[in-house]
Scaffold this motif. Structure first.
Motif, short mmCIF file in Angstrom:
data_model
loop_
_atom_site.label_atom_id
_atom_site.label_comp_id
_atom_site.label_asym_id
_atom_site.label_seq_id
_atom_site.Cartn_x
_atom_site.Cartn_y
_atom_site.Cartn_z
N PRO A 184 0.82 -1.22 0.00
CA PRO A 184 0.00 0.00 0.00
C PRO A 184 0.85 1.27 0.00
CG PRO A 184 -0.77 -1.55 1.66
CD PRO A 184 0.53 -2.08 1.15
N LYS A 185 0.35 2.26 -0.69
CA LYS A 185 1.08 3.52 -0.78
C LYS A 185 1.34 4.13 0.59
CE LYS A 185 -1.92 5.17 -3.71
NZ LYS A 185 -2.63 6.11 -4.60
N GLY A 242 0.84 13.60 -8.22
CA GLY A 242 0.37 12.36 -7.64
C GLY A 242 -0.03 12.51 -6.19
N ILE A 243 -0.83 11.56 -5.72
CA ILE A 243 -1.34 11.59 -4.34
C ILE A 243 -0.24 11.15 -3.39
CG2 ILE A 243 -3.08 10.64 -2.79
CD1 ILE A 243 -4.85 10.24 -5.27
N GLY A 244 -0.03 11.92 -2.35
CA GLY A 244 1.08 11.65 -1.45
C GLY A 244 0.71 11.02 -0.12
N ALA A 245 -0.58 10.93 0.21
CA ALA A 245 -0.97 10.38 1.51
C ALA A 245 -2.40 9.86 1.44
CB ALA A 245 -0.83 11.45 2.60
N ASP A 246 -2.72 8.95 2.36
CA ASP A 246 -4.07 8.39 2.40
C ASP A 246 -5.11 9.47 2.69
OD1 ASP A 246 -3.23 5.90 1.79
OD2 ASP A 246 -3.41 5.07 3.81
N GLU A 270 5.03 5.91 4.77
CA GLU A 270 5.36 5.94 6.19
C GLU A 270 6.78 5.45 6.45
OE1 GLU A 270 2.49 3.62 8.26
OE2 GLU A 270 0.82 5.01 7.86
N HIS A 271 7.25 4.54 5.63
CA HIS A 271 8.59 3.99 5.79
C HIS A 271 9.64 4.77 5.00
CE1 HIS A 271 6.52 0.61 7.64
NE2 HIS A 271 7.69 0.11 8.00
N GLY A 272 9.26 5.91 4.45
CA GLY A 272 10.22 6.80 3.83
C GLY A 272 10.53 6.55 2.37
#
Length: 660
Positions: free
Chosen positions: A435-436, A555-559, A441-443
């Motif tokens: 998942p994005k 592009g989308i950067g976060a949920d 979250e892990h950089g």
């Protein structure tokens, strides 16, 4: 020259539109902006006309030209067409476009704004005046509105002010537009098109294809319409081709050449016959590509400029291939051409080389493959080729084809995702294996998050069920419930690779598995002649360097951002407006190179064909905003501003529109 005089010249045949001009492409936003500028006396630019003899002048429309000289409109078509439609209440004779773009325009004498009709907002309101009716009726129309306004209590002492504003609207007809003229016996169509392109450098230039089409339409007036019908048919099937592209195919079939100039001296009979043959050959090519690879949608159709070569070959074979071996070898050439971007550079020269290779049918496919090897070198797929990222990378369609051709299974139902089962591409959804949100979250950076090797295809229901769960959690469940389904999608079964901290190693292994699958498919297509894919000579050809991870902006950067965009789509749907396309990718049409990713976009506008392309871009760098602007998108960076646009410019303030 006054606007009213220009329109009279159009009606009398003293002014017309040359055949090489494109159709009407303005939307309502542009029409409204033009009227607002003219009402306020702002400059709207000059016109450029070509003064030539009426006899023999190729013009759009069925009306006859006046004898003597005629003025052919070179620059200013969109403005004059809009003004004609508004002032006359109907499109001009040469019109080719959507007349709704300039119909039902209203003017508010209180706020002095122009808007298109919205029933709930305007019905019964004496302050809203239909612009076209007023301009047609002239002073008589003003008299009617004076009587109507006099009965409204809120008008009071401002009646004279309102009458002055109505007269300003009428004054648009008397606006003087500067007209530049191109004259002289040396001004041929070719020269005039070159002049147009120089003057119109800020707009859309006329291509050599436009010039060829002008020549064709000179003897076959219905030619453009007939070609548009063919393009519309393919568009309904999910393939979006341009008129220039269709002319390329037609040119290759009729002349065996890529340059459009070779079409200029062909007869109408040859062109008509060539178009019919081109349409049949294109249909055959698309059926082969869709049927064998499942590339049945515009977004996964790569190598579109290989199609003119395929179509020419099929046409020269009388529309029928000899059998499965010939079919698969031709498809092998197509697939390889698409993977390596065979036509992404000098399209014309490359087409000419390949057209020449098909001049003699015996051994034609072998010669096409030889040209591929000379040009690219090794035709073997390496794991590094799957290091590209985003939906615009050339190996994205390869992944899609592998899914549709092989035994890739859905992770919810276990059913194979084969071409015969699912139909169009939008029956499948792209699924991020890791998942994005987890990767961010892990950089990990966007190119790593959106790596092709992190994509797979699932049914919508399965995609929703998996949602944003990590592979370390849902892979084990799938493997237990549907043994073999992970392997069918080229997922490594080493459970250590399912951990997020080992994501780079997961990508490396899956890239290798995908490369092996791609080479197996290519070997199968060659039917025992896999030596074609071998390098010409090791000492001449070096291995292609791995494809770098290029950071395409946007592009989308976060949920949280993705959830907000989903809420916007739901908000629009509740108001009867179309949902936007999430993460729309802007790509170079020839090479497929991604330019930018737009968070949420409407490439045809919130009102298709009537409003301009729109994008909502949240927390994006200036580079993304500039690319969107350069591609013609009106963009918003705040949700509140976007909603205000939708409510005040697309809907009524009450969010209930009635746009007939």
């Amino acid at each position: 020259m006054r606007v009213s005089t220009i329109l009279d010249h159009i009606d009398s045949g003293d002014m017309a539109l040359p055949k090489f001009q494109r159709g009407y492409v303005w939307n309502r936003d542009q029409v409204r902006g033009l009227m607002d500028s003219m009402y306020r006396g702002h400059p709207v630019g000059s016109l450029l006309v070509w003064v030539t003899q009426a006899e023999g002048a190729d013009h759009r429309g069925s009306n006859e030209l006046a004898p003597g000289v005629v003025r052919l409109l070179l620059d200013g078509q969109q403005r004059i067409t809009s003004l004609y439609g508004i002032i006359r209440g109907k499109p001009p004779e040469f019109f080719d476009g959507n007349a709704r773009a300039f119909s039902d325009l209203y003017f508010n004498i209180e706020s002095e704004e122009f808007r298109f009709y919205q029933a709930q907002r305007m019905k019964g309101d004496p302050f809203w005046i239909e612009v076209s009716a007023l301009l047609r009726q002239g002073n008589a129309g003003i008299g009617q509105h004076i009587r109507r306004l006099s009965q409204a209590q809120e008008v009071g002492e401002r009646l004279g002010e309102y009458i002055g504003r109505l007269n300003k609207v009428l004054g648009v007809r008397d606006t003087d537009l500067h007209v530049e003229e191109v004259t002289g016996a040396d001004k041929t169509v070719d020269v005039v098109v070159d002049i147009f392109n120089r003057v119109n450098s800020g707009g859309t230039k006329l291509s050599q294809g436009d010039l060829a089409l002008a020549k064709i339409c000179g003897s076959w007036p219905e030619g453009r319409e007939r070609m548009q019908e063919s393009l519309a048919k393919w568009r309904q099937s999910g393939y979006h081709f341009s008129l220039d592209w269709l002319l390329r195919v037609l040119n290759g079939i009729v002349t065996g050449e890529a340059r459009f100039i070779h079409l200029h001296d062909r007869s109408t009979v040859e062109i008509k016959d060539g178009l019919a043959r081109a349409e049949r050959a294109i249909d055959a090519s698309l059926n082969l590509i869709s049927g064998r690879f499942g590339l049945d949608h515009d977004r996964v159709l790569f190598g579109r400029y290989a199609l003119p070569v395929m179509a020419r070959y099929i046409d020269r074979r009388g529309g029928h291939l000899s059998g499965a071996k010939e079919r698969d070898r031709l498809l092998y050439w197509y697939f390889q051409s698409g993977m390596w971007g065979r036509f992404s550079g000098s399209t014309e020269s490359t087409l000419n080389v390949d057209f020449e290779a098909t001049e003699e049918l015996d051994g034609a496919i072998d010669r096409l493959l030889e040209q591929l090897r000379l040009w690219h070198g090794s035709l073997q797929v390496e794991p590094a080729h799957f290091r590209g990222w985003s939906l615009g990378a050339r190996f994205y369609p390869v992944l899609y084809a592998l899914t549709r051709v092989g035994e890739a299974q859905d992770w919810g139902t276990g059913l194979p995702l084969k071409r015969s089962l699912l139909g169009k591409m939008n029956s499948l959804e792209v699924h991020h294996i890791f998942p994005k949100s987890l990767l961010y979250e892990h950089g990990y950076k966007r190119p790593e998050v959106n790596a092709i090797a992190n994509f797979c295809y699932l049914t919508k229901d399965t995609n929703l069920r998996i949602s944003a769960r990590p592979p370390s959690e849902y892979f084990a469940e799938i493997e237990q419930r549907l043994p073999g389904s992970l392997e069918s999608q080229w997922i490594p079964l080493d459970r250590e690779l399912w951990q997020t901290e080992n994501y780079p190693q997961f990508l490396e292994v899956r890239q290798r598995l995908l490369a092996e699958a791609a080479n197996a498919l290519l070997d199968e297509l060659l039917q025992g002649t896999a030596d074609i894919a071998a390098p010409l000579a090791a000492e001449i050809l070096s291995e292609e360097p791995p494809e770098a991870l290029k950071d395409v902006p946007g592009g989308i950067g976060a949920d949280e951002e993705e959830k907000l965009l989903q809420e916007i789509n739901e908000w629009l749907q509740e108001r009867g407006l179309p949902q936007g396309e999430v993460e729309l990718e802007l790509s170079d049409l020839d090479s497929g190179t991604p330019l930018a990713i737009l968070d949420l976009a409407w490439p045809n506008g919130l009102q298709e064909g009537l409003s301009q392309p729109v994008a909502l871009l949240l927390d994006e760098p200036q580079e993304t905003l500039q690319i969107a602007n350069d591609c013609g998108f009106r963009h918003f960076t705040e949700v509140a501003m976007f909603k205000r646009y939708a409510e005040t410019e697309i809907l009524s303030l009450a969010a209930a529109s009635d746009l007939d």
